[in-house]
Scaffold this motif. Structure first.
Motif, PDB file in Angstrom:
ATOM      1  N   ILE A   5       0.768  -1.300   0.060  1.00 46.55           N
ATOM      2  CA  ILE A   5      -0.225   0.128  -0.051  1.00 46.55           C
ATOM      3  C   ILE A   5       0.899   1.336   0.179  1.00 46.55           C
ATOM      4  N   LEU A   6       0.478   2.224  -0.818  1.00 52.49           N
ATOM      5  CA  LEU A   6       0.958   3.460  -0.869  1.00 52.49           C
ATOM      6  C   LEU A   6      -0.082   4.538  -0.215  1.00 52.49           C
ATOM      7  N   VAL A   7       0.270   5.165   0.895  1.00 53.85           N
ATOM      8  CA  VAL A   7      -0.667   6.244   1.404  1.00 53.85           C
ATOM      9  C   VAL A   7      -0.227   7.387   1.074  1.00 53.85           C
ATOM     10  N   ALA A   8      -1.100   8.424   0.482  1.00 58.95           N
ATOM     11  CA  ALA A   8      -0.794   9.625   0.085  1.00 58.95           C
ATOM     12  C   ALA A   8      -1.898  10.579   0.674  1.00 58.95           C
ATOM     13  N   ASP A   9      -1.410  11.442   1.478  1.00 54.96           N
ATOM     14  CA  ASP A   9      -2.050  12.731   2.086  1.00 54.96           C
ATOM     15  C   ASP A   9      -1.082  13.559   2.693  1.00 54.96           C
ATOM     16  N   ASP A  10      -1.407  14.904   2.669  1.00 55.13           N
ATOM     17  CA  ASP A  10      -0.675  15.889   2.832  1.00 55.13           C
ATOM     18  C   ASP A  10      -0.504  16.313   4.276  1.00 55.13           C
ATOM     19  N   GLN A  11      -1.049  15.557   5.118  1.00 54.07           N
ATOM     20  CA  GLN A  11      -1.149  15.398   6.546  1.00 54.07           C
ATOM     21  C   GLN A  11      -0.124  14.386   7.308  1.00 54.07           C
ATOM     22  N   GLU A  12       0.857  14.699   7.664  1.00 52.93           N
ATOM     23  CA  GLU A  12       1.768  13.654   8.166  1.00 52.93           C
ATOM     24  C   GLU A  12       0.992  12.681   9.386  1.00 52.93           C
ATOM     25  N   GLY A  13       0.149  13.396  10.154  1.00 48.81           N
ATOM     26  CA  GLY A  13      -0.519  12.860  11.128  1.00 48.81           C
ATOM     27  C   GLY A  13      -1.500  11.731  10.392  1.00 48.81           C
ATOM     28  N   ILE A  14      -2.191  11.959   9.352  1.00 46.83           N
ATOM     29  CA  ILE A  14      -2.987  11.157   8.820  1.00 46.83           C
ATOM     30  C   ILE A  14      -2.189   9.970   8.235  1.00 46.83           C
ATOM     31  N   LEU A  22      -2.798  -0.066   9.162  1.00 48.15           N
ATOM     32  CA  LEU A  22      -2.523  -0.808   7.953  1.00 48.15           C
ATOM     33  C   LEU A  22      -1.428  -2.020   8.164  1.00 48.15           C
ATOM     34  N   ASP A  23      -0.135  -1.450   8.896  1.00 51.40           N
ATOM     35  CA  ASP A  23       0.773  -2.209   9.027  1.00 51.40           C
ATOM     36  C   ASP A  23       0.467  -3.246  10.420  1.00 51.40           C
ATOM     37  N   ALA A  24      -0.767  -2.979  10.983  1.00 52.77           N
ATOM     38  CA  ALA A  24      -1.181  -3.884  12.200  1.00 52.77           C
ATOM     39  C   ALA A  24      -1.692  -5.169  11.565  1.00 52.77           C
ATOM     40  N   GLN A  25      -2.087  -5.234  10.032  1.00 53.29           N
ATOM     41  CA  GLN A  25      -2.946  -6.283   9.588  1.00 53.29           C
ATOM     42  C   GLN A  25      -1.795  -7.155   9.164  1.00 53.29           C
ATOM     43  N   PRO A  26      -2.025  -8.652   9.248  1.00 54.82           N
ATOM     44  CA  PRO A  26      -1.173  -9.679   8.968  1.00 54.82           C
ATOM     45  C   PRO A  26      -0.962  -9.804   7.443  1.00 54.82           C
ATOM     46  N   ASP A  27      -1.986  -9.143   6.822  1.00 48.24           N
ATOM     47  CA  ASP A  27      -2.028  -9.122   5.179  1.00 48.24           C
ATOM     48  C   ASP A  27      -1.939  -7.971   4.579  1.00 48.24           C
ATOM     49  N   MET A  28      -1.250  -6.783   5.367  1.00 46.31           N
ATOM     50  CA  MET A  28      -0.971  -5.580   4.703  1.00 46.31           C
ATOM     51  C   MET A  28       0.308  -4.957   5.227  1.00 46.31           C
ATOM     52  N   THR A  29       0.901  -4.333   4.246  1.00 45.93           N
ATOM     53  CA  THR A  29       2.123  -3.568   4.350  1.00 45.93           C
ATOM     54  C   THR A  29       2.336  -2.293   3.782  1.00 45.93           C
ATOM     55  N   VAL A  30       2.417  -1.185   4.483  1.00 48.18           N
ATOM     56  CA  VAL A  30       2.474   0.129   3.765  1.00 48.18           C
ATOM     57  C   VAL A  30       3.983   0.296   3.355  1.00 48.18           C
ATOM     58  N   VAL A  31       4.236   0.351   2.066  1.00 51.43           N
ATOM     59  CA  VAL A  31       5.542   0.340   1.208  1.00 51.43           C
ATOM     60  C   VAL A  31       6.162   1.884   0.957  1.00 51.43           C
ATOM     61  N   ALA A  32       5.155   2.728   1.005  1.00 56.73           N
ATOM     62  CA  ALA A  32       5.511   4.194   0.655  1.00 56.73           C
ATOM     63  C   ALA A  32       4.788   5.281   1.144  1.00 56.73           C
ATOM     64  N   ALA A  46       6.870   3.852  -9.705  1.00 59.35           N
ATOM     65  CA  ALA A  46       8.224   3.417  -9.374  1.00 59.35           C
ATOM     66  C   ALA A  46       8.114   2.337  -8.593  1.00 59.35           C
ATOM     67  N   VAL A  47       7.123   2.204  -7.410  1.00 58.43           N
ATOM     68  CA  VAL A  47       7.374   1.327  -6.412  1.00 58.43           C
ATOM     69  C   VAL A  47       6.309   0.200  -6.778  1.00 58.43           C
ATOM     70  N   LYS A  48       5.268   0.626  -7.748  1.00 54.51           N
ATOM     71  CA  LYS A  48       4.134  -0.243  -8.090  1.00 54.51           C
ATOM     72  C   LYS A  48       3.538  -1.146  -6.867  1.00 54.51           C
ATOM     73  N   PRO A  49       2.804  -0.353  -5.930  1.00 56.38           N
ATOM     74  CA  PRO A  49       1.996  -1.030  -5.131  1.00 56.38           C
ATOM     75  C   PRO A  49       0.624  -1.563  -5.406  1.00 56.38           C
ATOM     76  N   ASP A  50       0.117  -2.276  -4.542  1.00 57.77           N
ATOM     77  CA  ASP A  50      -1.260  -3.055  -5.102  1.00 57.77           C
ATOM     78  C   ASP A  50      -2.408  -1.930  -4.981  1.00 57.77           C
ATOM     79  N   VAL A  51      -2.211  -1.147  -3.693  1.00 55.06           N
ATOM     80  CA  VAL A  51      -3.275  -0.003  -3.537  1.00 55.06           C
ATOM     81  C   VAL A  51      -2.805   1.173  -3.199  1.00 55.06           C
ATOM     82  N   VAL A  52      -3.485   2.317  -3.656  1.00 61.34           N
ATOM     83  CA  VAL A  52      -2.897   3.747  -3.261  1.00 61.34           C
ATOM     84  C   VAL A  52      -4.039   4.351  -2.451  1.00 61.34           C
ATOM     85  N   LEU A  53      -4.002   4.733  -1.375  1.00 56.28           N
ATOM     86  CA  LEU A  53      -4.920   5.465  -0.573  1.00 56.28           C
ATOM     87  C   LEU A  53      -4.647   6.921  -0.711  1.00 56.28           C
TER      88      LEU A  53
END
Length: 209
Positions: A5-14, A22-32, A46-53
């Motif tokens: 997963i790639l997380v895109a948001d302009d707020q660092e806290g979000i 997401l990283d707490a899920q056994p079947d998910m990992t945030v890669v960028a 460049a990274v080719k994640p499965d999902v972009v939020l």
């Protein structure tokens, strides 16, 4: 393998909060992560994640542009918004977003939206769906698309947010047959995905939210 997963948001806290969930899920990992839409597009390619939020409103490029830029790449984009109704959601839907969730919907819906996208389904926050349709105030569109009786039943259930498995169980069909009906409806209507099918059904009066 874990969903990347790639997380895109302009707020660092979000971004940090989403990463923790997401990283707490056994079947998910945030890669960028990305702090603006242009960075989200470049990083995703460049990274080719499965999902972009993707946040609907970001500097440089918004969530619509991210969705449009990644269409056809195989990367699923789930649009995230703070607003109960936003005109951008209409455009994102037309460009093939794989889900719409409100930030306030909580961690469970966030996780479910990612899983739904990976399964080829679409999850929309119920509050967003209802308000989106209630507040548009636009007259219903007409359509000369002709569906079979079974396709019409499938469309009605898609518009209610049912998954392929739920539709198959209700109509006593195999999941594969449901997929075939959905593919046929997409060809007839020009809909890019399930969300677009639902929007078409609502707009033409074939279903109610």
């Amino acid at each position: 393998m874990a969903t990347r997963i790639l997380v895109a948001d302009d707020q660092e806290g979000i971004r940090s909060a989403f990463r923790l969930i997401l990283d707490a899920q056994p079947d998910m990992t945030v890669v960028a992560e990305a702090a603006d839409g242009r960075a989200a597009i470049d990083t995703a390619k460049a990274v080719k994640p499965d999902v972009v939020l993707a946040d609907i409103r970001m500097p440089v490029a918004d969530g619509i542009e991210v969705t449009r830029a990644l269409a056809g790449t195989g990367i699923r984009v789930v649009v995230v918004t703070t607003f109960g109704l936003d005109e951008y959601v209409h455009a994102a839907l037309r460009h093939g977003a794989a889900g719409f969730i409100l930030k306030r919907s909580g961690p469970t819906l966030l996780v479910e939206a990612v899983r739904a996208a990976m399964n080829g389904d679409v999850l929309i926050s119920p509050q967003l769906t209802v308000r989106l349709l209630r507040e548009t105030g636009r007259p219903r569109e007409t359509s000369d698309v002709v569906l079979t009786e079974r396709e019409d039943e499938v469309v009605t259930l898609v518009a209610q947010g049912r998954t392929n498995a739920e539709i198959a169980a209700e109509l006593f069909l195999s999941p594969g047959t449901v997929k075939n009906h959905i593919a046929s409806v997409q060809r007839k209507t020009g809909a890019r995905n399930r969300v677009a099918i639902a929007a078409w059904a609502w707009a033409t009066g074939r279903a109610e939210p």
